[in-house]
Design a protein around this motif. Structure first.
Motif, short mmCIF file in Angstrom:
data_model
loop_
_atom_site.label_atom_id
_atom_site.label_comp_id
_atom_site.label_asym_id
_atom_site.label_seq_id
_atom_site.Cartn_x
_atom_site.Cartn_y
_atom_site.Cartn_z
N ASN A 158 0.44 -1.27 0.13
CA ASN A 158 0.09 -0.37 -0.03
C ASN A 158 0.89 1.15 -0.44
O ASN A 158 2.03 1.44 1.06
N TYR A 159 0.04 2.63 -0.94
CA TYR A 159 1.23 3.91 -0.95
C TYR A 159 0.04 4.46 -0.36
O TYR A 159 -0.71 4.65 -1.37
N ASP A 160 1.15 5.02 0.97
CA ASP A 160 -0.61 5.99 1.11
C ASP A 160 -0.37 7.34 1.41
O ASP A 160 1.23 7.50 2.01
N PHE A 161 -0.96 8.17 1.23
CA PHE A 161 -0.20 9.44 1.21
C PHE A 161 -1.78 10.38 0.52
O PHE A 161 -3.01 9.97 0.91
N ALA A 220 -5.98 -4.58 1.30
CA ALA A 220 -8.08 -3.81 1.50
C ALA A 220 -7.93 -2.90 2.98
O ALA A 220 -8.59 -1.67 3.59
N ILE A 221 -7.85 -4.01 3.89
CA ILE A 221 -8.10 -4.45 5.32
C ILE A 221 -7.50 -3.00 5.76
O ILE A 221 -8.19 -2.28 7.07
N VAL A 222 -6.59 -2.36 5.87
CA VAL A 222 -5.63 -1.12 6.50
C VAL A 222 -5.64 -0.46 5.08
O VAL A 222 -4.57 0.79 5.58
N GLY A 223 -5.94 -0.36 3.80
CA GLY A 223 -6.64 1.33 2.96
C GLY A 223 -6.72 2.15 3.75
O GLY A 223 -7.76 2.39 5.20
N ARG A 224 -6.36 3.32 4.30
CA ARG A 224 -6.24 4.70 4.32
C ARG A 224 -7.62 5.65 4.64
O ARG A 224 -8.13 6.01 5.81
N SER A 252 -10.33 3.95 5.25
CA SER A 252 -11.01 3.44 6.02
C SER A 252 -10.59 3.21 8.04
O SER A 252 -11.38 3.06 8.31
N TRP A 253 -9.05 3.08 7.23
CA TRP A 253 -8.87 3.02 9.19
C TRP A 253 -8.56 4.32 9.73
O TRP A 253 -8.78 5.22 9.36
N ASP A 254 -8.62 4.04 10.79
CA ASP A 254 -8.26 4.52 12.01
C ASP A 254 -6.82 5.67 11.69
O ASP A 254 -5.68 4.66 12.46
N ASN A 255 -7.11 6.40 10.75
CA ASN A 255 -5.37 7.41 10.34
C ASN A 255 -4.35 7.89 11.92
O ASN A 255 -5.32 7.96 12.43
N ASP A 256 -3.54 7.31 12.55
CA ASP A 256 -2.68 7.45 12.95
C ASP A 256 -1.23 8.83 12.46
O ASP A 256 -0.48 9.63 13.66
#
Length: 402
Positions: free
Chosen positions: A122-125, A352-356, A358-362
């Motif tokens: 996953n690339y999160d930004f 998908a489970i840790v897609g940002r 829906s995830w509780d972002n830190d």
């Protein structure tokens, strides 16, 4: 022919001849670049309501001067990289920008029920335009597919690629990969680590080795590494200089099932405030009992945004570490089946489970810009844009042999 007619004919022919000569000169200097620019294709439109940027593909013609970059000893910082890329690609006619902001990401390795080795990422930004970049096999170098965040090159995140100058800027994408795979079955990704007490301190080694910046080291691994051991040898051969005042670590895997996490550390996080003192530490998937019980009991690896070296943090592992919540959640899913998943789609389901969205972002990275599962055995990839996992128009499959 009368003299005055000859003069008129010469006057008429001269501009045409100059145009033809200029065209021939431009083609001789930039034929590879012209071909590459012509290949840029919009494959997924933006959706601003979902914070989706546009998605493009680009097929790079020629060797994009990487051998020259290696021969000159790389670059010690973004400015030197920009100077090299601008000089080679535009012949000094324009400057192309390259930078790396703070990013939050996650990766893991797994095996399918049929025995294929997978590398998920996953690339999160924040919202951004993306380019999937294809490079050719050259003498001594591998064919590759990689993903690039176009805002690192200065492309406006709120607009599509517009005009010739934007397309010229995209030529620098080969020097800014975030993750990728090569035709030897080697995959690699880069992830931020937030090292340093109170403020992130970039790695800035100065041991006398050739110099490489963060994404260009990943490019070296993709182009030159035949396996994990070769990737580690490449990383050990250069002084790393992290870009844009951030710090990074890497995960690399190959089709044998071997993987490794590459980290540059010095002391503990509370004292690791001098990037020049950091040394490369390598943790292999088959030699990580010192990391923890979960890691020791598994043959796969997980990486997010904290240093995994034991003793690096003063406090025990906790959810206060960047990305530890996602790290723990991915391990939880993989442990259910001992790291064996049905297929690439099942691995994508874990991402998908840790897609940002829906995830509780830190942290501030509120989107997963792309999710990709590389099959290191088949040399294929399943690529999804902006967490649109169930939208067929956002799901792409690429094969290196094609």
């Amino acid at each position: 022919m009368k003299p005055w007619k000859k003069l008129l004919l010469a006057i008429a022919i001269t501009p045409i001849a100059l145009i033809l000569l200029l065209s021939a000169l431009v083609y001789a200097l930039w034929n590879d670049e012209i071909s590459t620019i012509s290949s840029i294709t919009l494959v997924r439109e933006r959706d601003d309501a979902h914070h989706d940027g546009a998605v493009y593909t680009m097929s790079v013609n020629g060797d994009f001067y990487l051998d020259d970059f290696v021969a000159q000893g790389g670059a010690k910082n973004d400015s030197e990289l920009i100077s090299f890329v601008s000089e080679k690609i535009t012949k000094g006619l324009m400057e192309i920008g390259i930078s790396n902001p703070e990013i939050g990401c996650a990766s893991f390795t797994a095996t399918t029920q049929s025995g294929d080795v997978l590398f998920g990422r996953n690339y999160d930004f924040l919202k951004t335009n993306t380019c999937i970049v294809f490079t050719e096999k050259n003498e001594g170098r591998h064919a590759t597919i990689s993903t690039v965040d176009l805002q690192f090159l200065g492309i406006d995140v709120d607009k599509n690629i517009e005009g010739f100058m934007d397309k010229v800027t995209c030529l620098a994408a080969t020097y800014a990969p975030l993750d990728g795979i090569n035709d030897a079955g080697v995959s690699c990704g880069i992830y931020m680590t937030y090292q340093g007490a109170g403020i992130t301190v970039p790695t800035d080694q100065n041991t006398g080795k050739p110099d490489f910046t963060s994404t260009t080291l990943l490019r070296l691994i993709l182009d030159y590494a035949d396996n994990v051991d070769e990737a580690v040898r490449i990383a050990s051969s250069y002084d790393l200089h992290d870009s844009a005042n951030t710090s990074y670590h890497y995960m690399v895997a190959d089709d044998s099932g071997k993987s490794a996490i590459l980290e540059w550390v010095a002391g503990t996080d509370a004292t690791d405030n001098d990037g020049s003192k950091r040394e490369l530490k390598v943790t292999y998937n088959n030699d990580d009992a010192h990391i923890g019980e979960t890691e020791a009991a598994s043959g796969y690896q997980v990486i997010t945004n904290f240093i995994i070296q034991p003793g690096y943090y003063d406090s025990p592992i906790s959810y206060h570490r960047k990305g530890y919540d996602r790290y723990d959640r991915i391990y939880e899913e993989l442990n259910k089946t001992n790291g064996i998943v049905k297929n690439e789609r099942a691995a994508m389901d874990i991402l998908a489970i840790v897609g940002r969205r829906s995830w509780d972002n830190d942290d501030a990275n509120a989107c997963t810009v792309h999710s990709v599962v590389y099959n290191l055995t088949d040399k294929t990839l399943l690529w999804v844009s902006n967490e649109n996992y169930d939208d067929p128009s956002a799901v792409f499959v690429f094969r290196l042999e094609d």
